[in-house]
Design a protein around this motif. Structure first.
Motif, short mmCIF file in Angstrom:
data_model
loop_
_atom_site.label_atom_id
_atom_site.label_comp_id
_atom_site.label_asym_id
_atom_site.label_seq_id
_atom_site.Cartn_x
_atom_site.Cartn_y
_atom_site.Cartn_z
N UNK A 70 0.83 -1.14 0.07
CA UNK A 70 -0.16 -0.06 -0.07
C UNK A 70 0.94 1.25 -0.10
N UNK A 71 0.95 1.94 -1.20
CA UNK A 71 1.63 3.19 -1.13
C UNK A 71 1.23 4.15 -2.18
N UNK A 72 1.86 5.28 -1.84
CA UNK A 72 1.36 6.74 -2.75
C UNK A 72 2.70 6.54 -3.81
N UNK A 73 2.25 6.58 -4.96
CA UNK A 73 2.99 6.70 -6.27
C UNK A 73 2.84 7.94 -6.95
N UNK A 74 3.85 8.44 -7.66
CA UNK A 74 3.77 9.63 -8.56
C UNK A 74 3.78 9.12 -9.91
N UNK A 111 -0.64 12.12 -8.52
CA UNK A 111 -0.30 11.11 -7.41
C UNK A 111 -1.57 10.31 -7.39
N UNK A 112 -1.24 8.68 -7.15
CA UNK A 112 -2.12 7.78 -7.17
C UNK A 112 -1.64 6.82 -5.83
N UNK A 113 -2.86 6.24 -5.46
CA UNK A 113 -2.74 5.30 -4.27
C UNK A 113 -2.63 4.01 -4.87
N UNK A 114 -1.56 3.03 -4.65
CA UNK A 114 -1.61 1.79 -5.03
C UNK A 114 -1.76 0.68 -4.04
N UNK A 115 -2.46 -0.24 -4.33
CA UNK A 115 -2.74 -1.31 -3.48
C UNK A 115 -2.58 -2.50 -4.27
N UNK A 133 -0.36 -15.00 -7.80
CA UNK A 133 -1.14 -14.05 -8.62
C UNK A 133 -1.11 -12.71 -8.22
N UNK A 134 -0.90 -11.83 -8.86
CA UNK A 134 -0.87 -10.44 -8.30
C UNK A 134 -2.00 -9.56 -8.68
N UNK A 135 -2.75 -9.03 -7.84
CA UNK A 135 -3.84 -8.05 -7.99
C UNK A 135 -3.42 -6.92 -7.55
N UNK A 136 -3.77 -5.78 -8.33
CA UNK A 136 -3.49 -4.59 -8.26
C UNK A 136 -4.52 -3.51 -8.43
N UNK A 137 -4.60 -2.42 -7.72
CA UNK A 137 -5.75 -1.32 -7.86
C UNK A 137 -5.36 -0.16 -7.69
N UNK A 138 -5.56 0.79 -8.28
CA UNK A 138 -4.89 2.32 -8.33
C UNK A 138 -6.35 3.19 -8.49
N UNK A 139 -5.94 4.25 -7.39
CA UNK A 139 -6.90 5.42 -7.56
C UNK A 139 -6.35 6.66 -7.53
N UNK A 140 -6.93 7.49 -8.16
CA UNK A 140 -6.10 8.96 -8.09
C UNK A 140 -6.45 9.54 -6.58
N UNK A 141 -5.26 9.96 -6.16
CA UNK A 141 -5.30 10.53 -4.79
C UNK A 141 -6.38 11.92 -4.54
#
Length: 778
Positions: free
Chosen positions: A112-116, A125-129, A140-148
C-alpha cells in the motif's frame, strides 16, 4: 487519509475466485466486473503477464488499449518492444513510474503506497494497493489504483455528507425537541382547557341550580327534560325531583290557558324564539301565577325540533304593581273616582257609540262646589278632603252604575250619563245632585253645607271631540255659578257665541291697553237743593274700533284677565293730570273727583305705593280724589281691601261706598271702614214716587249716613218728581241724567268755570250726551 481507503469488494474476492476455478468463464466474469470499476484494476499471472487490465488502468498509463497477455515489464517498463517507433511514442508517450514497477515486482504479499506518475509536464499522485496470493499454480498479483485527488474529493464529499447529515440530524433533533415542547405545551393547554371546562361546567351548574330565574327544557310532547330549583319554586314544588316526578307522565302543561300554550308553541315553531312572553302559569295547588318567558327552539338534524329551552321569571308582584299603577293613572287617589284621563276615554267611547247608533244619546254634567275654599280655609285641608269624599259619595248615590263620575281636580267633578232617552233625565240627575250637596254634614262637630253649580251639555251627538263637550259644560257651569240664585245651566249656542265674544273682547282689550284706546268722560255731582257743582265722577270709555263702550262692558273682563292693574293705574293718572290742569294757579274753585276702583286693584300689595307715585308725579292735592268701591268688593275680599283702603286713605284720598244697600254686609263694614261718603243705589230711586218702601229705605239710609258723619249721594235721578221726593227725604247730593249727562273734559272744565252760580241756570239734561272724546291731557 490513505489508510482509510479500502478497495472494492471485487479486489478482496478476486484471489479466492481465481483459486476456486481457473476456467475462462471465471476470468471473463472477473474482467467484466473490473471493466465497470472506476479504479484502475490489474491482475498478473504467476509469470507476471497481464491477465486482466481494465480501461481505467490503461487511461492512468496513457495506454491506448489494455495490454492483455503482455508481460508486466513490457507493458509498464521503461523500454517497449522494438516495433514501437519513436513517432508512436511521441503520439502516445508512455507513462513511466519506477515506483509502480518496483512495488509490483517486489513480490510482497501486500503493498500500500502512494506513487507519482509523470504525464508530460504534470505529475499525478495515485494510491496503489497490491496483493499477492500464493495459489496452486503460483503467485497471482492483484493491483488497484486510484487517483489521490479523487479519493480526497471522495473523502471530502463523505465528510461534507457526514457534516450535512450531522446538521440534518441536529436540525431534526431540534425539530423533535420543538415538537416535543409544542406537544408538552399543547398537553398543558389541553389540561388547562379541561380544567377550565370542568370549572365552567361547575359554574354553569351552580348558575343553573341557583339562578333566580327559572330555567327548564321541555319537548314538543310537553315532557320536562330538565329544570332548576327556581322553576320548581315558581310552580310551587319543594324540590326539582318532585317537579320532574310530577311531570314524568306527559303532557305536563305548565300554562293555565291551553290556548296560550298553543300560541307559545306556534310562535316558537314559526320564529324560533319568543321574548318577554307573558302568561299565567299554573302552580301545583292550581293557583295561577304570572310569568314572563324568554324561550327558543332547539332543532336537531334535518331541522326537526328536539326540544325547547326557556328562562322564566315570576312577575306576579310586578303585574300587581302595574295594575295598581294603571288604577292610579285613571282614578283619583282621594275619592277613588275616575280621573280626567279615564273620563275622557269613556266620553270618547260614548261619542263613537253615538256615531254608530243614531238613537244613542248621552249627557255630560260639570260640577263645581260653591263654598269649598271657605271650608278649606276655615277647617284645614283635611276637612277639605272630607268634603270632597262626601261629595263623591253624594254624586254616586244620584247616578246609575253605568254612568261615570270623575273628579277633575280641586272641587271640580264631571258626570257622564249614558243612554239618556230624554233631556229631562239629565236635568233630573242634576237636581238630585244639587239637593244631595245641599244637605248639611258635620265637620269637627259643626254642620257645613257646600252646595254646587252644575253645567249641562245635552244633544252631545253634535260634538266630535270630548274636549269640546267639557269646554261647553264648564262654560255652562260658570254661568250658573255667576248667578247665585241659579243652581244649574244647560249649555246653549248663545253661550258659545258670548264666550267667543268674551275671548275676542279680551284680545282687543289687551291691544287697547297697549295702544291707549281709552278716554275719560265726567258726570257732575251736584247739590240737590241749589244745583251747585260738588264734583265729578270720572267714567272710563273705550273706543273699540268704531264703537264706544262703557266700563260695565269691559271692566269685568279686565278684572278676570289681570288687565285691571295697568288699566286702573292709567285711569288714576289720567284723572290726576286732569285735576292738576284744572287746579292750576288761577283755576276754578275746589271740587271732588270720584274714581271707581276695582277690588282686584285693592288686593295688590303694591297698589298704595303706585298711587303715591302718581300723586308725586302730578303734584295734586289728594283731597280732590275720592275712590269709589262697591259692596261686592268688600264681600269678596274684605280683609285685604280694608288694609289697602287704610293705606291709601293715609295719603289723603277719600273713599266712597258705591251701590250702598244692595249687599248683605254693608252695616257691619260701616263700623270699620274709613269712609267719607256713601252712594245710594239707583235701584231705590227708579220708582221712588210710587213705592213707599223705597222712600222709607232712602230716608233711613240718609239718616244713617248723617249719623255716621258721611256724605250721602243719591244716583240715578232722571225726573223732577224724583228730585222732589228725595229732597223731602233729606237728600243733599245727587247725580243723574236729570242734572247732567257724562261730558267731555272740555265741557266739564267750562261747567267748572261757572261754579257755583251759573250751574243752576243750565236746564236739566242740557249737557251733550257724548261730547268729543279726544282728551289731550295724557
Amino acid at each position: 487519509m490513505l489508510k482509510t481507503y479500502e478497495p472494492p469488494d471485487i479486489f478482496r474476492s478476486a484471489g479466492s475466485a481465481v483459486a476456486a476455478s481457473g476456467s475462462a468463464p471465471v476470468l471473463e466474469e472477473l474482467a467484466a466486473a473490473a471493466a465497470a470499476m472506476p479504479e484502475g484494476f490489474l491482475v498478473l499471472d504467476p509469470r507476471k503477464n497481464v491477465l486482466i487490465c481494465n480501461k481505467a488502468l490503461a487511461r492512468i498509463f496513457n495506454l491506448p488499449v489494455p495490454p492483455l497477455g503482455k508481460s508486466f515489464a513490457e507493458a509498464f517498463g521503461q523500454k517497449r518492444s522494438g516495433d514501437e517507433t519513436p513517432e508512436k511514442e511521441a503520439l502516445s508517450p508512455p507513462v513511466y513510474s519506477r515506483e509502480f514497477c518496483s512495488h509490483i515486482l517486489a513480490g510482497a504479499p501486500a503493498v500500500s503506497a502512494e506513487i507519482s506518475l509523470s504525464k508530460g509536464a504534470e505529475r499525478e499522485d495515485y494510491l496503489l494497493l497490491a496483493v499477492s496470493h500464493h495459489l496452486s499454480g503460483g503467485v497471482y498479483t492483484f493491483c488497484c489504483m486510484k487517483k489521490v485527488s479523487d479519493l480526497l474529493s471522495f473523502h471530502a464529499a463523505v465528510r461534507r455528507g457526514r457534516e450535512e447529515l450531522e446538521r440534518t440530524v441536529l436540525e431534526h433533533n431540534r425539530e423533535l425537541m420543538r415538537v416535543n415542547a409544542q406537544l408538552r405545551l399543547e398537553n398543558a393547554e389541553r389540561s388547562a382547557v379541561a380544567q377550565a371546562l370542568r370549572r365552567a361546567e361547575s359554574r354553569y351548574r351552580d348558575i343553573f341550580d341557583n339562578a333566580t330565574e327559572g330555567i327548564f327544557q321541555w319537548t314538543p310532547d310537553w315532557r320536562i327534560i330538565s329544570a332548576n330549583m327556581s322553576f320548581a319554586r315558581t310552580l310551587g314544588y319543594s324540590t326539582v325531583n318532585n317537579l320532574l316526578h310530577s311531570a314524568s307522565d306527559p303532557p305536563f302543561h305548565f300554562c293555565m290557558d291551553q290556548d296560550v300554550a298553543q300560541e307559545l308553541v306556534t310562535a316558537l315553531e314559526n320564529t324560533g324564539s319568543v321574548v318577554n312572553f307573558e302568561f299565567q302559569a299554573v302552580r301545583q295547588d292550581g293557583a295561577p301565577v304570572w310569568a314572563s318567558m324568554n324561550a327558543r327552539r332547539v332543532a336537531g338534524p334535518g331541522g326537526r325540533t328536539n326540544y325547547y329551552e326557556a328562562f322564566i321569571e315570576n312577575i306576579t308582584v310586578r303585574k300587581s304593581t302595574e295594575e295598581k299603577l294603571v288604577y292610579q293613572a285613571f282614578h283619583d287617589p282621594l275619592t277613588g273616582l275616575a280621573n280626567r284621563s279615564l273620563f275622557h276615554d269613556r266620553l270618547r267611547m260614548a261619542l263613537r257609540r253615538a256615531g254608530r247608533q243614531p238613537g244613542y244619546r248621552f249627557a255630560v254634567l260639570y260640577l263645581d262646589l260653591n263654598r269649598f275654599k271657605m271650608v278649606n280655609d276655615s277647617f284645614g285641608h283635611n276637612a277639605g278632603d272630607d268634603v270632597l269624599c262626601h261629595t263623591a259619595v253624594s254624586i254616586l248615590s244620584c247616578v246609575r252604575e253605568v254612568d261615570t263620575v270623575a273628579r277633575f281636580g280641586g272641587d271640580e267633578f264631571a258626570v257622564l250619563i249614558e243612554d239618556t232617552q230624554k233631556n229631562s233625565q239629565a236635568i233630573r240627575v242634576a237636581k238630585r245632585i244639587i239637593d244631595a250637596l245641599s244637605c248639611p254634614f258635620c265637620i269637627d262637630d259643626q254642620e257645613v253645607t257646600t252646595g254646587g253649580s252644575v253645567g249641562i251639555v245635552l244633544r252631545a251627538e253634535r260634538y266630535e271631540q270630548p274636549e269640546d263637550i267639557l269646554r261647553d259644560a264648564d262654560t255652562a257651569m260658570y254661568r250658573a255659578k255667576a248667578q247665585r240664585h241659579i243652581k244649574f245651566k244647560v249649555f246653549s249656542q248663545k253661550m258659545r257665541e258670548e264666550t267667543m265674544e268674551s275671548i275676542s273682547l279680551e284680545s282687543d282689550l289687551r291691544q287697547g291697553v297697549k295702544n291707549a284706546e281709552f278716554f275719560m268722560e265726567y258726570q257732575p255731582i251736584v247739590h240737590m237743593d241749589t244745583g251747585a257743582l260738588h264734583g265729578y265722577e270720572a267714567l272710563i270709555r273705550w273706543k273699540r274700533k268704531d264703537t264706544v263702550m262703557g266700563p260695565g262692558q269691559f271692566i269685568p273682563v279686565a278684572e278676570e284677565t289681570g288687565l285691571i292693574k295697568p288699566l286702573g293705574l292709567y285711569i288714576i293718572e289720567r284723572v290726576c293730570r286732569r285735576i292738576a290742569a284744572w287746579t292750576a294757579e288761577g283755576g276754578p274753585a275746589p271740587f271732588v273727583m270720584h274714581v271707581n276702583i276695582s277690588g282686584r286693584q285693592l288686593i295688590y300689595p303694591t297698589f298704595p305705593r303706585e298711587v303715591q307715585r302718581i300723586l308725586e308725579r302730578t303734584a295734586i292735592d289728594p283731597r280732590h280724589l275720592c275712590f269709589e268701591i262697591t259692596e261686592s268688593v268688600l264681600l269678596d275680599n274684605g280683609g285685604a281691601c280694608i288694609q289697602g283702603i287704610q293705606q291709601i286713605r293715609e295719603l289723603g284720598i277719600r273713599f266712597c261706598l258705591d251701590d250702598f244697600g244692595t249687599g248683605f254686609s254693608s252695616l257691619s263694614y260701616l263700623r270699620h271702614l274709613p269712609l267719607d261718603s256713601i252712594k245710594v243705589d239707583r235701584s231705590f230711586v227708579s220708582d221712588i214716587e210710587t213705592d213707599a218702601h223705597s222712600v222709607a229705605i232712602v230716608r233711613n239710609l240718609v239718616c244713617l249716613g248723617q249719623d255716621l258723619g258721611l256724605a250721602v249721594v243719591v244716583e240715578g235721578i232722571e225726573r223732577k218728581t224724583q228730585v222732589n221726593v228725595l229732597s223731602a227725604a233729606g237728600c243733599s247730593l245727587a247725580q243723574g241724567y236729570f242734572f247732567h249727562r257724562p261730558m267731555s273734559a272740555v265741557k266739564a272744565e267750562e261747567l267748572l268755570a261757572r261754579n257755583p252760580g251759573d250751574i243752576s241756570t243750565l236746564s236739566p239734561g242740557a249737557a251733550e250726551e257724548y261730547a268729543d272724546p279726544e282728551d289731550p291731557m295724557l
